[in-house]
Design a protein around this motif. Structure first.
Motif, mmCIF file in Angstrom:
data_model
loop_
_atom_site.group_PDB
_atom_site.id
_atom_site.type_symbol
_atom_site.label_atom_id
_atom_site.label_comp_id
_atom_site.label_asym_id
_atom_site.label_seq_id
_atom_site.Cartn_x
_atom_site.Cartn_y
_atom_site.Cartn_z
ATOM 1 N N LEU A 365 50.272 45.754 36.951
ATOM 2 C CA LEU A 365 49.685 44.589 37.617
ATOM 3 C C LEU A 365 49.028 43.659 36.596
ATOM 4 O O LEU A 365 49.145 42.432 36.692
ATOM 5 C CB LEU A 365 48.639 45.033 38.641
ATOM 6 N N VAL A 366 48.315 44.250 35.644
ATOM 7 C CA VAL A 366 47.632 43.444 34.624
ATOM 8 C C VAL A 366 48.645 42.720 33.744
ATOM 9 O O VAL A 366 48.486 41.530 33.416
ATOM 10 C CB VAL A 366 46.707 44.338 33.767
ATOM 11 N N LYS A 367 49.710 43.417 33.404
ATOM 12 C CA LYS A 367 50.719 42.840 32.497
ATOM 13 C C LYS A 367 51.557 41.768 33.194
ATOM 14 O O LYS A 367 51.772 40.676 32.648
ATOM 15 C CB LYS A 367 51.618 43.959 31.974
ATOM 16 N N ASN A 368 52.025 42.062 34.412
ATOM 17 C CA ASN A 368 52.982 41.179 35.078
ATOM 18 C C ASN A 368 52.365 40.298 36.157
ATOM 19 O O ASN A 368 53.037 39.433 36.716
ATOM 20 C CB ASN A 368 54.121 42.003 35.676
ATOM 21 N N ASP A 371 51.052 39.317 42.855
ATOM 22 C CA ASP A 371 51.708 38.302 43.676
ATOM 23 C C ASP A 371 50.678 37.293 44.189
ATOM 24 O O ASP A 371 49.683 37.670 44.813
ATOM 25 C CB ASP A 371 52.417 38.987 44.848
ATOM 26 N N ARG A 372 50.932 35.999 43.905
ATOM 27 C CA ARG A 372 49.948 34.970 44.245
ATOM 28 C C ARG A 372 49.784 34.800 45.744
ATOM 29 O O ARG A 372 48.691 34.512 46.240
ATOM 30 C CB ARG A 372 50.337 33.631 43.590
ATOM 31 N N ASP A 373 50.858 34.946 46.502
ATOM 32 C CA ASP A 373 50.746 34.879 47.959
ATOM 33 C C ASP A 373 49.838 35.984 48.480
ATOM 34 O O ASP A 373 49.032 35.779 49.394
ATOM 35 C CB ASP A 373 52.130 35.000 48.610
ATOM 36 N N PHE A 374 49.977 37.172 47.898
ATOM 37 C CA PHE A 374 49.165 38.308 48.324
ATOM 38 C C PHE A 374 47.693 38.074 47.977
ATOM 39 O O PHE A 374 46.793 38.353 48.776
ATOM 40 C CB PHE A 374 49.689 39.593 47.671
ATOM 41 N N LEU A 375 47.442 37.538 46.794
ATOM 42 C CA LEU A 375 46.063 37.219 46.412
ATOM 43 C C LEU A 375 45.454 36.201 47.370
ATOM 44 O O LEU A 375 44.323 36.359 47.830
ATOM 45 C CB LEU A 375 46.036 36.650 44.986
ATOM 46 N N ILE A 422 33.876 32.715 46.154
ATOM 47 C CA ILE A 422 35.274 32.558 46.558
ATOM 48 C C ILE A 422 35.882 31.333 45.881
ATOM 49 O O ILE A 422 37.016 31.375 45.381
ATOM 50 C CB ILE A 422 35.384 32.455 48.097
ATOM 51 N N GLU A 423 35.122 30.241 45.833
ATOM 52 C CA GLU A 423 35.638 29.025 45.186
ATOM 53 C C GLU A 423 35.862 29.257 43.700
ATOM 54 O O GLU A 423 36.843 28.766 43.117
ATOM 55 C CB GLU A 423 34.670 27.861 45.404
ATOM 56 N N GLU A 424 34.965 30.013 43.059
ATOM 57 C CA GLU A 424 35.130 30.308 41.636
ATOM 58 C C GLU A 424 36.392 31.135 41.396
ATOM 59 O O GLU A 424 37.165 30.867 40.460
ATOM 60 C CB GLU A 424 33.904 31.060 41.099
ATOM 61 N N ILE A 425 36.620 32.126 42.249
ATOM 62 C CA ILE A 425 37.821 32.952 42.104
ATOM 63 C C ILE A 425 39.078 32.102 42.321
ATOM 64 O O ILE A 425 40.052 32.205 41.567
ATOM 65 C CB ILE A 425 37.783 34.136 43.079
ATOM 66 N N LYS A 426 39.042 31.250 43.343
ATOM 67 C CA LYS A 426 40.196 30.373 43.610
ATOM 68 C C LYS A 426 40.523 29.509 42.388
ATOM 69 O O LYS A 426 41.693 29.302 42.053
ATOM 70 C CB LYS A 426 39.905 29.470 44.805
ATOM 71 N N SER A 427 39.466 29.011 41.744
ATOM 72 C CA SER A 427 39.693 28.120 40.600
ATOM 73 C C SER A 427 40.254 28.852 39.386
ATOM 74 O O SER A 427 40.843 28.241 38.504
ATOM 75 C CB SER A 427 38.387 27.419 40.219
ATOM 76 N N LYS A 428 40.060 30.174 39.346
ATOM 77 C CA LYS A 428 40.497 30.946 38.174
ATOM 78 C C LYS A 428 41.706 31.832 38.463
ATOM 79 O O LYS A 428 42.179 32.537 37.567
ATOM 80 C CB LYS A 428 39.340 31.833 37.684
ATOM 81 N N GLY A 432 44.693 34.308 35.670
ATOM 82 C CA GLY A 432 44.681 35.764 35.504
ATOM 83 C C GLY A 432 43.313 36.389 35.646
ATOM 84 O O GLY A 432 43.072 37.501 35.153
ATOM 85 N N PHE A 433 42.398 35.709 36.365
ATOM 86 C CA PHE A 433 41.033 36.234 36.495
ATOM 87 C C PHE A 433 41.022 37.633 37.123
ATOM 88 O O PHE A 433 40.345 38.541 36.617
ATOM 89 C CB PHE A 433 40.187 35.283 37.344
ATOM 90 N N VAL A 434 41.751 37.809 38.214
ATOM 91 C CA VAL A 434 41.722 39.098 38.926
ATOM 92 C C VAL A 434 42.331 40.191 38.050
ATOM 93 O O VAL A 434 41.790 41.308 37.965
ATOM 94 C CB VAL A 434 42.460 38.999 40.275
ATOM 95 N N GLU A 435 43.431 39.878 37.378
ATOM 96 C CA GLU A 435 44.078 40.877 36.510
ATOM 97 C C GLU A 435 43.147 41.295 35.367
ATOM 98 O O GLU A 435 43.031 42.480 35.042
ATOM 99 C CB GLU A 435 45.383 40.306 35.947
ATOM 100 N N LYS A 436 42.463 40.303 34.760
ATOM 101 C CA LYS A 436 41.535 40.624 33.662
ATOM 102 C C LYS A 436 40.371 41.462 34.173
ATOM 103 O O LYS A 436 39.871 42.351 33.461
ATOM 104 C CB LYS A 436 41.010 39.328 33.023
#
Length: 963
Positions: A365-368, A371-375, A422-428, A432-436
């Motif tokens: 997940l971190v490497k690849n 899925d943006r729709d899932f996020l 939530i807005e901060e996460i959306k902007s990042k 790759g914010f969630v993966e990092k």
């Protein structure tokens, strides 16, 4: 507010309130107010209470302080308020590091009464002058005669025996204790039953003296209150009498683990349960602390994203490899933010494979990338949660949420608004914010535990036997004087519990007057409309921009033998592939457009004729108005194009479903056993049992045990039923939200209606023959849940509002005293519906035959009922919320739909309420013979401890294992 210092104030959209934080100048008591237009006023007081040992002192103090105080002199003011208040919430709760006492009421006078009783209870409890409170609620030796076996008893003791019977609870505790050894979280604040009897009365009193002081308190006010008036009241009546103290209630944290710790534990299992894979595997991490707002949000977000969501990649991989029958996330409610993935019904020998799969899946997940729709879908799901607030009990939920930061010396406001996060996460999100975050907080985090849990044959029974021998040896080593002392104390406790409070003590409990009560019930606007000949029920409510849709279809054409298949089918809908989407894609489409879509078979009973009922399938959707059209398209995709050909996917879902049913049965045994008894004598309860009760669980169990051979047959039968469920015949659509938005959306619903086929199906005449099966169903539990009941209408009774008053008297006086206070059960009660189906129940009960005896003597208790006019008035007032409960906006829509279908009218409720208000002693006593007859019908059942049930097996027609 001269006695309080304002720390900060802000309007917060997420809680639609002006939020202010204060400190009481003299004592340092912390205060939070949420001022708004909600007439459901709430108060809470809490204390930081880190456990020092696993002896349950925090939990036992929580129970005991509500058992009499300086001002309120009855044995149990808490129960007196249950009897007599218009409260909409009244409880107390022990957490791993805090204890809270929240209340709420829509009546201002009642609210102040509740607040005063709770303040007096926590600051001036009677526990320091009356040891019997500790003995009843905590633990005591029980010995009535010299030759009897010496036993332990006590409400908390038996409650925690029930908790420690659940393998899921044992696994959750095992992870927590391993992550936080030698810290405040390394012991159970609720109490380990083995350690509870080590708690002395002196240690118990000292714990209260240390922590229950205003300087260690967190006070909360919510609603349409005059906050200055309320805070002045608290100061004048309580806080002004205390001086500031330095109280060391600091939570002790352990050093962070530098490398992953391996832990192995066992849990009790019966012979039947030992046959399958019933092991657990888990890995847990501490990913941060409550003082970091982003970590708080991301911990819960990752639990959904990685584990709990239908398209969650870790869940998907676990099932793909066949590693477990169920998988779920565990999260903590403490300063450390723990996140665990738990495999249930697995093979503990696969631990290394499990850990390897977790790491490789997360690395991928971190490497690849995820899925943006899932996020986006998962983020949208969380936005809906915050948009909805806390539902019915949002006033209390906001208090608990605020404490997530407040308790640890951060601003309570940090826990009340999340739009910024939530807005901060959306902007990042595209960077790759969630993966990092996953890489940093999980993959590179050695503050972790890997746990395996295996069944141990009859572990509970072995421990019970060891305890029996230990107590036998203890008794043998006692002097005659010591034995006589225990007998004396047992007798004195029984007398204390049996004795009525004096009139003087009763007079101290505050109460409302009948004149304070409105004979009316809350009016809920409802508009009837039509689209294409289809009935449209519209409920105007302020829903914060959400439209709640219920599409209700008559399905009473389904044969009784197919009801389990209907329940199975609807449990799969939205979770399996369709013609145009894989189930992962469908999950994304659902949550990008809505807050959720669900399918619920529901039985509606005619309000005037119990023999008339309808079985309906309700499709429920919540969405913003701009996404209603897309939501309806998704519903059509699910109801027209679902595919039942994936044996693997359906198998995964059914095994999860079975696992969750088992958890529900063990956690809510009192509800389960009452529904079982009602299914013996009631046609609709019998049908309900096939649609989601014990009969459905048995069907699911048999299906999953031989799924390979049964799949083709069940697939064919479900497909046939599927094509007969969704039609226009007797369709009703219920909409709740802003009325202008609802009216503007009518063309979208018209389009949906026109897409449905028009079919007429003949209603089935469901056969039913009452049968008192009298089953004893055993599990690995240490306690039992016992029920007895009957249909009072079959005995010639007509419904009248005063039966709700009788129910209150039985629950809060007779059954509470005999089964909880004396018997040591965690709870007991009786429910009587408008259809007059009656069922008693007990909860985490150490007794079986004695509980049945108590039920059998209900009629005699009613016949000899002795209460004063003042007490009767209080019982009447405490019963009235039954006719007018607190409801969330979505629930108001559900109520309007239900009343429309069943024919129940507002005036019917007002008639019943007036009957309750006119309750007389003679009227109540007239029910004695009916209850005698009902108990003589002998419809009963019990669920729980194998030993307790088998020791009394002669009373049952059948004794069997739940599994």
């Amino acid at each position: 507010m001269k006695n309080y210092k304002l720390i900060e104030t802000k309007y917060i959209d997420e809680v639609t309130s002006n939020v202010s934080v204060y400190e009481h100048i003299n004592t340092g008591a912390k205060v939070l107010t949420l001022e708004n237009h909600d007439n459901n006023k709430a108060f809470g007081i809490g204390f930081r209470t880190p456990p020092e040992k696993g002896n349950g002192v925090c939990h036992i103090v929580e129970h005991c302080v509500l058992s009499g105080s300086k001002k309120y002199r009855t044995k149990e003011p808490f129960m007196d308020l249950i009897k007599s208040s218009l409260q909409t919430f009244l409880n107390a709760m022990t957490f791993p590091d805090k204890t809270i006492y929240p209340v709420s009421s829509r009546n201002k006078k009642d609210f102040y009464n509740l607040m005063d009783v709770y303040l007096d209870a926590v600051f001036y409890p009677m526990i320091h002058e009356e040891e019997k409170i500790f003995l009843q609620e905590g633990w005591h030796y029980e010995l009535e005669n010299k030759d009897d076996e010496l036993k332990y008893n006590g409400v908390v003791y038996n409650e925690m025996k029930g908790v420690y019977s659940s393998s899921e609870n044992i696994v959750a505790d095992g992870i927590t204790f391993a992550l936080h050894e030698n810290s405040s979280y390394g012991v159970d604040s609720g109490g380990d039953p083995k350690l509870i009897p080590s708690l002395s009365y002196e240690e118990f009193k000292n714990y209260h003296k240390k922590y229950y002081h205003p300087s260690n308190s967190y006070i909360y006010l919510y609603g349409d209150l005059n906050m200055e008036e309320a805070l002045d009241y608290i100061h004048e009546n309580y806080l002004k009498d205390f001086e500031r103290q330095e109280i060391d209630s600091k939570v002790i944290l352990n050093d962070e683990l530098k490398e992953t710790k391996d832990v192995e534990i066992t849990f009790s299992a019966s012979k039947e349960e030992m046959k399958g894979n019933v092991d657990y595997l888990a890995q847990g991490w501490t990913i941060g602390y409550q003082d970091n707002k982003m970590d708080v949000f991301m911990r819960d977000f990752l639990s959904e994203l990685l584990i709990d969501a239908q398209a969650a990649p870790l869940k998907k991989k676990i099932f793909e490899l066949g590693l477990a029958e169920d998988v779920y996330a565990e999260t903590s409610s403490s300063l450390p933010l723990d996140l665990s993935i738990v495999l249930k019904n697995t093979d503990a020998d696969k631990k290394d494979e499990f850990v390897k799969v977790l790491r490789e899946t997360l690395e991928d997940l971190v490497k690849n990338g995820i899925d943006r729709d899932f996020l986006q879908a998962t983020l949208n799901k969380f936005e809906f949660i915050f948009r909805e607030g806390g539902g019915t009990q949002k006033a209390i939920i906001y208090y608990i949420r605020a404490l997530n930061s407040w308790l640890y010396d951060s601003s309570p406001l940090d826990s009340l608004f999340y739009n910024d996060v939530i807005e901060e996460i959306k902007s990042k999100i595209d960077d790759g914010f969630v993966e990092k975050y996953i890489e940093e907080k999980i993959l590179n985090n050695n503050y972790s535990v890997v746990l395996s849990a295996r069944p141990e044959l009859d572990k509970n029974e072995k421990q019970d036997e060891e305890l029996r021998v230990e107590l036998q040896n203890k008794k043998e080593n006692m002097t005659d004087e010591e034995i006589e002392e225990i007998i004396r104390k047992t007798k004195e406790l029984d007398e204390y519990q049996s004795n009525e409070d004096s009139d003087e003590a009763k007079a101290t409990i505050p109460s409302l007057e009948i004149e304070d009560i409105d004979e009316k019930v809350t009016h809920y606007d409802m508009e009837e409309d039509e689209i294409e000949g289809i009935k449209l029920i519209k409920t105007p409510r302020d829903t914060n921009g959400i439209v709640y849709t219920t599409i209700s279809t008559e399905i009473s054409h389904v044969e009784k033998s197919d009801l389990e298949k209907v329940q199975t089918l609807v449990a799969l809908l939205g979770l399996i592939d369709t013609e145009n989407y894989s189930y992962e894609e469908l999950n994304n489409e659902i949550y990008k457009a809505t807050g959720g879509i669900g399918f619920y078979p529901t039985i509606y009973v005619d309000s005037n004729d119990n023999d008339k009922f309808s079985i309906r399938l309700n499709i429920k959707m919540k969405s913003t108005s701009d996404n209603v059209a897309r939501g309806l398209e998704i519903i059509r995709e699910i109801t027209e194009n679902s595919k039942f050909d994936s044996k693997k996917r359906i198998s995964e879902l059914l095994f999860i479903l079975k696992s969750r049913y088992e958890s529900t049965i063990l956690q809510s045994g009192h509800q389960v056993i009452a529904s079982i008894v009602k299914s013996y004598y009631s046609k609709t309860s019998d049908l309900q049992s096939h649609l989601g009760g014990i009969d459905y669980y048995n069907f699911l169990k048999e299906l999953t045990e031989d799924f390979e051979n049964k799949f083709d047959g069940i697939k064919s039968e479900m497909e046939k039923i599927y094509h007969e469920l969704f039609h226009r015949d007797d369709l009703i659509i219920s909409l709740t939200g802003d009325i202008d938005e609802i009216n503007n959306l009518k063309p979208e619903y018209e389009k949906y209606i026109n897409s449905l086929k028009s079919e007429k199906y003949e209603r089935v005449n469901y056969d039913f023959k009452p049968n008192n099966k009298n089953e004893g169903i055993y599990t690995t539990s240490n306690v039992v849940y016992v029920s007895k009941g009957y249909d009072l209408s079959k005995l010639g009774l007509d419904y009248k509002g005063d039966i709700v008053v009788l129910q209150n008297i039985l629950n809060s006086s007779y059954l509470h005293n005999e089964i909880r206070a004396k018997g040591g059960a965690y709870g007991a009660g009786v429910s009587v519906g408008r259809n007059l189906e009656m069922a008693t129940y007990s909860y985490r009960d150490p007794n079986l035959t004695n509980t049945l005896k108590v039920y059998d003597e209900i009629g005699e208790y009613i016949r000899n009922l002795k209460i004063s006019d003042e007490e009767l008035k209080n019982f009447i007032i405490g019963s009235l919320n039954a006719f007018d409960p607190l409801l969330s906006p979505a629930q108001v829509g559900d109520i309007n739909l239900s009343r429309y279908i069943t024919g129940l009218k507002e005036e019917d409720l007002e008639k019943s309420k007036k009957e309750a208000l006119a309750t007389s002693i003679d009227g109540l006593k007239s029910y004695a013979d009916i209850f005698d007859k009902a108990m003589n019908e002998n419809y009963f059942a019990a669920l729980g401890s194998e030993k307790i049930i088998k020791d009394s097996q002669k009373i049952f027609k059948e004794v069997k294992s739940l599994k």
